[in-house]
Design a protein around this motif. Structure first.
Motif, PDB file in Angstrom:
ATOM      1  N   ASN A   1      49.722  37.377  42.398  1.00  0.00           N
ATOM      2  CA  ASN A   1      49.209  36.237  43.159  1.00  0.00           C
ATOM      3  C   ASN A   1      49.052  36.570  44.631  1.00  0.00           C
TER       4      ASN A   1
ATOM      5  N   LYS B   1      48.055  34.457  47.439  1.00  0.00           N
ATOM      6  CA  LYS B   1      47.956  33.211  46.657  1.00  0.00           C
ATOM      7  C   LYS B   1      46.558  33.053  46.056  1.00  0.00           C
TER       8      LYS B   1
ATOM      9  N   ALA C   1      44.531  32.769  42.868  1.00  0.00           N
ATOM     10  CA  ALA C   1      44.867  32.320  41.517  1.00  0.00           C
ATOM     11  C   ALA C   1      44.405  33.349  40.489  1.00  0.00           C
TER      12      ALA C   1
ATOM     13  N   GLU D   1      44.447  30.062  36.614  1.00  0.00           N
ATOM     14  CA  GLU D   1      45.548  29.489  37.362  1.00  0.00           C
ATOM     15  C   GLU D   1      44.959  28.471  38.352  1.00  0.00           C
TER      16      GLU D   1
ATOM     17  N   LEU E   1      50.267  27.309  41.904  1.00  0.00           N
ATOM     18  CA  LEU E   1      50.797  28.207  42.931  1.00  0.00           C
ATOM     19  C   LEU E   1      52.047  27.657  43.620  1.00  0.00           C
TER      20      LEU E   1
END
Ligand code: LLP
Length: 425
Positions: A388, A391, A393, A412, A417
């Protein structure tokens, strides 16, 4: 002029009347539209065929090394095709069990299995445990003394040979964190201890020399090295591990599971090994089944230097180029058979210069922003080693087959997250 070598694509890859690539009867550009990018697309027929090849070649004891790519759908699929599954942590064990794979079809691996992991494995009744250390023998003995059932075990032997692959994935050399050394006598002592222990049923010897190994000679050397140990006890099983190399880029050619197995059987026979010979292929089952589908977001031309083509994924969905310097091809599915006269650097969207997917990617001259761009042979150790970072996805996974697309892992979400973060008070 340097077209994409088609042998790198999944088995059902075809070019339709408009020059578009289809896999499982579906256009990749349509899949990109339907599921968004980045996206992992897997050819189900390709995986099933490789599983059958493995089972035909080694019998039903052959295990799929799930570290290469694991989710519920693949665990169920390889089980349905008759393979056992190699799990190397309690997490992989959990996913395989959650997919409904019976515990006795699982093989537990790991150089540092925690007491809790071993306890869980004995509790559910995994089929085999590949023992990696004396500490692990101690732990199994203590768990069985406390009432857990006796497991079937193999002893992992480090044969002391170096193979031709990148350093991080060599595992058979003497200087290794894995297994019991051959040269220093540790392997022989471990086999003797396990065979005398009332806490376990010693069923075999295991070697794994490394991953992405093309040379059959390397496997032959490992087999010849440990053969005296295998033949002395006449144990029921001898496992050669995984590691068969697959082609990633132009000019490479993998042996294929059938030929690899035939060579291994020949060497084992010559070395007098009468045990059932098994294996644990991971990459060779799934690598070429998978393609990663990206969208091109920016193109930066640096005259006299190079052109950077940035896509909407990167080192978070494929860390292999950064970790190992691994090479990949690149192509546009809208014109998959086109010449690729231009050389560009395909990079991701992460905040570091090292975020490179393809150092020297060949592309058609009319590549433009908004194009769907793919890297082939990303079915192994991409999704499974994803992160990740920034961050970003993680991408979804779609299985395609006979004109149907099945979403097996969803994308995701942004909310995912922060799922494990505790609410701020
Ligand atoms: N058995 C054992 C004990 C292993 O450690 C491995 C891989 C396999 C089987 C399966 O090997 P395969 O057939 O997939 O080569 N992340 C690296 C590869 C690491 C391999 C780890 N062990 C990469 O992306 O190349």
């Amino acid at each position: 002029m340097s077209r994409l070598p088609f042998h790198l694509l999944p088995d059902t890859a075809a070019v339709d009347g408009a020059g578009e690539l289809t896999i499982g009867g579906l256009r990749l550009t349509d899949l990109a539209g339907q599921f968004g990018t980045p996206l992992f697309v897997y050819d189900e027929a390709h995986i099933r065929r490789r599983c059958r090849e493995a089972v035909d070649a080694f019998g039903g004891g052959v295990a799929y090394a799930s570290k290469a790519f694991l989710c519920l759908a693949i665990a169920r699929l390889v089980h349905d095709e008759g393979m056992c599954i190699d799990v190397a942590s309690d997490g992989e064990l959990h996913v395989a069990l959650a997919a409904g794979v019976p515990a006795d079809r699982l093989v537990l691996h790991g150089n540092n299995k925690a007491l809790g992991e071993l306890d869980r494995a004995l509790e559910v009744g995994v089929g085999r445990i590949v023992v990696d250390s004396s500490d692990e023998l101690d732990r199994i003995e203590s768990l069985v003394a406390a009432g857990r059932p006796r497991p079937r075990v193999l002893i992992r032997v480090t044969p002391g040979i170096e193979v031709h692959t990148f350093d991080a994935v060599q595992t058979g050399q003497e200087d290794s964190k894995f297994g019991f050394g051959w040269r220093n006598g540790a392997a022989e002592a471990a086999v003797a201890r396990a065979s005398e222990s009332a806490a376990m049923d010693l069923v075999g010897v295991h070697v794994h020399i490394g991953s992405q190994v093309f040379s059959v000679d390397n496997f032959a050397t490992a087999i010849e090295t440990v053969a005296p140990l295998v033949t002395a006890l006449d144990l029921p099983e001898f496992c050669i591990g995984g590691g068969l190399g697959v082609a990633y880029v132009e000019g490479e050619e993998g042996a294929g599971i059938g030929a690899w197995a035939a060579a291994i059987h020949r060497v084992c026979e010559r070395a007098g090994i009468r045990s059932k010979v098994t294996a644990e292929p991971g990459r060779s089952i799934v690598a070429q089944a998978g393609v990663t589908v990206y969208s091109v977001g920016t193109i930066k031309d640096l005259p006299g230097i190079r052109t950077y083509v940035a896509v909407d994924g990167g080192m978070s969905d494929n860390p292999r180029p950064v970790l190992y310097g691994s090479g990949y091809e690149t192509f546009l599915p809208r014109s998959v058979a086109a010449d690729r006269p231009a050389t560009v650097r395909v990079v991701g969207k992460h905040c570091e210069s090292g975020d490179v997917l393809v150092r020297e990617g060949r592309v058609p001259a009319d590549l433009r922003v908004g194009d769907v761009l793919c890297t082939p042979v990303t079915g192994a150790y991409g999704h499974s080693m994803g992160s990740n970072y920034n961050k970003v996805a993680r991408p979804p996974v779609v299985f395609v087959r006979d004109g149907d697309a099945r979403l097996v892992v969803r994308r995701e979400t942004l909310d995912d997250l922060v799922l494990r973060d505790l609410p701020l008070s």
